[in-house]
Structure formats: structure tokens, C-alpha cells
Design an enzyme around this catalytic site. Structure first.
Site, PDB file in Angstrom:
ATOM      1  CG  HIS A 121       3.964  -0.855  11.362  1.00  0.00           C
ATOM      2  ND1 HIS A 121       4.314  -1.035  10.042  1.00  0.00           N
ATOM      3  CD2 HIS A 121       2.609  -0.969  11.406  1.00  0.00           C
ATOM      4  CE1 HIS A 121       3.238  -1.278   9.331  1.00  0.00           C
ATOM      5  NE2 HIS A 121       2.182  -1.222  10.119  1.00  0.00           N
TER       6      HIS A 121
ATOM      7  CD  GLU B  43       3.135  -5.122  -3.826  1.00  0.00           C
ATOM      8  OE1 GLU B  43       3.707  -6.156  -3.424  1.00  0.00           O
ATOM      9  OE2 GLU B  43       3.274  -4.656  -4.970  1.00  0.00           O
ATOM     10  CE  LYS B  44      -0.696  -5.419   7.060  1.00  0.00           C
ATOM     11  NZ  LYS B  44      -2.101  -5.821   7.278  1.00  0.00           N
TER      12      LYS B  44
ATOM     13  N   GLY C 186       6.854  -0.767   8.529  1.00  0.00           N
ATOM     14  CA  GLY C 186       6.209  -0.866   7.214  1.00  0.00           C
ATOM     15  C   GLY C 186       5.834   0.524   6.714  1.00  0.00           C
ATOM     16  CG  HIS C 187       2.825   2.867   8.693  1.00  0.00           C
ATOM     17  ND1 HIS C 187       2.519   2.351   9.937  1.00  0.00           N
ATOM     18  CD2 HIS C 187       1.701   2.732   7.953  1.00  0.00           C
ATOM     19  CE1 HIS C 187       1.260   1.937   9.950  1.00  0.00           C
ATOM     20  NE2 HIS C 187       0.748   2.146   8.756  1.00  0.00           N
TER      21      HIS C 187
END
Ligand code: PAF
Length: 282
Positions: free
Chosen positions: A34, A150-151, A36-37
Site C-alpha cells: 500500500h 513507525e506504525k 505506506g510501503h
């Protein structure tokens, strides 16, 4: 596009870069790629000559067989998503046998107590599985830098500790949480939520932001009570835990101490999906 499923073929590709002293950046993932990646990949591509992404659903970090089975897997779609960013990124998508041979077990690590808190307490053995696979992948890819979201803040601290303890020569870099415009933290698990669930899940970030505001003038115990009572009043969620912890030690905070950085960590279940998020509090 470069897609490799074996260590030898990947190593052959990377040798050409290493021989010219070019730097390799690495983004380990379990797929279901997604935005984020993609933000991790962009950062790696800016900072390195070559970027490798691994797509590998690591069995040894799941302590729940159903969770492992339900983990989204769609290599073709992942390849297309990565390609939409760049066709220079190297994809490593090995099989379980390629990584573990016939011994799919986790090594045992000590992370100086980081593994005993929060996710470590809730998911026994999880961080041994993460340390095992990340160490194996670092040994194969031999990156100069590796990028983690950082999730999974506890995972980031654990990987830094593993590198410190094993002496691997990799700089581990944390990248801020990538959020939808609704505030929802991007996650592969969001794929399992219905449209309604995706709307409802925005509640997690809203509560975290409220907790952050409250933390300015209240002590950690009061903030914790606030979050827990918010979730009690929301029947959509099953709160697994909310914890305020010191960023460095991940130990629960009772009082605020000068010079320390704190974070609020939240895990809640919605539509049978385990959602995780966190926020910096100061
Ligand atoms: O965060 C993940 O996706 C996984 O835990 C990781 C770091 C790729 C190890 O399997």
C-alpha cells in the site's frame, strides 16, 4: 522490473552493485503493498543506488494459525503497485523453503526486555519470528540501510536492538506512519475491513489525537483511563490494549519524566481484524 524468488539469483543481481561500491537500500514487507510501503520505497530510492523490497509472509512470527492463513497474498497486484512507482526496484519474493530450508522455526532473541512489553506480551514468540526473518533477509540482501514504518514502532525498536546485538552492518531507519486522509494508519490488514469498517476505523486515530492533547496537562494514568472509557462507550470495537510507554525502553509510563519521549500504543479489534496504531505524545 526485477523479480527474484531465489537467494542466488538475487545475490547475482546485487553483486554487480556491490562490486561498484553502490549502496543498497532495503524494505522488508509481507506484501499487500500500500502507499505506506511506497513511502518507504521512495525514501530508500532517494538515499540509495539500488532498492530491494522483500515480499514474504513469515510463518514464524504468527502465533495464530488463522491470522497466518488469512494474511492477504497477491503477488501480481503487489508487483504492479511497485512498478507504478519505479521499474528499477528489485523484488525478492522467496518461498518458505528458500528462507527456512526444512526448519521453519524461530531463533530465540533477547532484546533487553523490549520484547516483554505490549505486542511481545500479547503475541508470545512474535518478535523471535520477526528477528529471525529480518536477520536472514539482512544477511541475504546486505543493505546499507533498511526502512521500517513507525506504525509497528515496537518492531522498529526490536530490529534496531537485534542489529546492535548481532553486529550486522545495517542502518535501521524509522519512517513516520502513512495515513489515509481520514487519519486511518495504512495497513495491509485494512484490506479485510468492509467499507463501513474502514469508516469506523478512523476512530482509532481520533482517540489517539485526543489522548495526545490530554497528555499536555494530564499524567499518563489519567490519559489511559480516558482512552479506555472512550472504547467502553464504543460498541464497534474490542480494545485489546492502550499503553503509554517510554519510546526508548517501551516500559509503561506512570509519571512524565523530563527528557523522556512518550508514545501512546493502541490495539483494537473491528470486524475481526486486529488494528494497531500509535502516536507520539510529546
Ligand atoms: O512489518 C512487517 O511486514 C514484518 O513484520 C516484517 C518486518 C517484514 C518481517 O516479516
Amino acid at each position: 522490473m526485477f523479480i527474484y524468488t531465489t537467494k542466488t539469483s538475487l545475490e547475482r543481481h546485487l553483486k554487480a552493485f556491490r562490486d561498484q561500491n553502490k549502496t543498497i537500500g532495503f524494505v522488508p514487507t509481507m506484501g499487500a503493498i500500500h502507499d505506506g510501503h511506497l513511502s518507504l520505497l521512495k525514501k530508500s530510492a532517494q538515499e540509495n543506488d539500488c532498492t530491494v523490497i522483500s515480499i514474504f509472509v513469515n510463518p514464524t512470527q504468527f502465533n495464530n494459525a488463522e491470522d497466518l492463513e488469512k494474511y492477504p497474498r497477491n503477488l501480481q497486484r503487489d508487483v504492479e503497485t511497485i512498478q507504478s512507482l519505479s521499474d528499477q526496484i528489485v523484488i525478492f519474493a522467496p518461498s518458505v523453503v528458500e528462507i527456512y530450508d526444512d526448519n521453519t522455526v524461530a531463533e530465540s532473541f533477547s532484546y533487553d526486555g523490549l520484547e516483554l512489553e505490549m505486542e511481545g506480551a500479547q503475541r508470545p514468540g512474535h518478535f523471535d519470528g520477526v528477528g529471525t526473518v529480518v536477520k536472514k533477509l539482512f544477511e541475504i540482501v546486505q543493505p546499507a540501510k533498511a526502512y521500517f514504518g513507525e506504525k509497528d514502532f515496537q518492531q522498529l525498536q526490536i530490529v534496531k536492538k537485534m542489529v546492535e546485538k548481532t553486529g550486522l552492518n545495517v542502518l535501521v531507519i524509522g519512517v513516520p506512519i502513512h495515513r489515509e486522509t481520514s487519519g486511518l494508519a495504512m495497513s495491509s490488514r485494512n484490506e479485510r475491513l468492509s467499507e463501513r469498517g474502514l469508516q469506523q476505523a478512523t476512530y482509532l486515530y481520533k482517540v489517539l489525537v485526543e489522548a495526545q492533547k490530554l497528555f499536555v496537562f494530564e499524567n499518563p494514568v489519567k490519559v489511559q483511563q480516558f482512552v479506555e472509557s472512550e472504547f467502553k462507550n464504543n460498541p464497534n470495537f474490542d480494545l485489546e490494549y492502550f499503553a503509554i510507554a517510554d519510546e526508548a525502553t517501551l516500559k509503561p509510563a506512570v509519571e512524565k519524566e523530563a527528557g523522556h519521549k512518550y508514545r501512546g500504543f493502541l490495539v483494537a479489534h473491528l470486524e475481526g481484524v486486529r488494528l494497531i496504531d500509535n502516536i507520539s505524545l510529546n
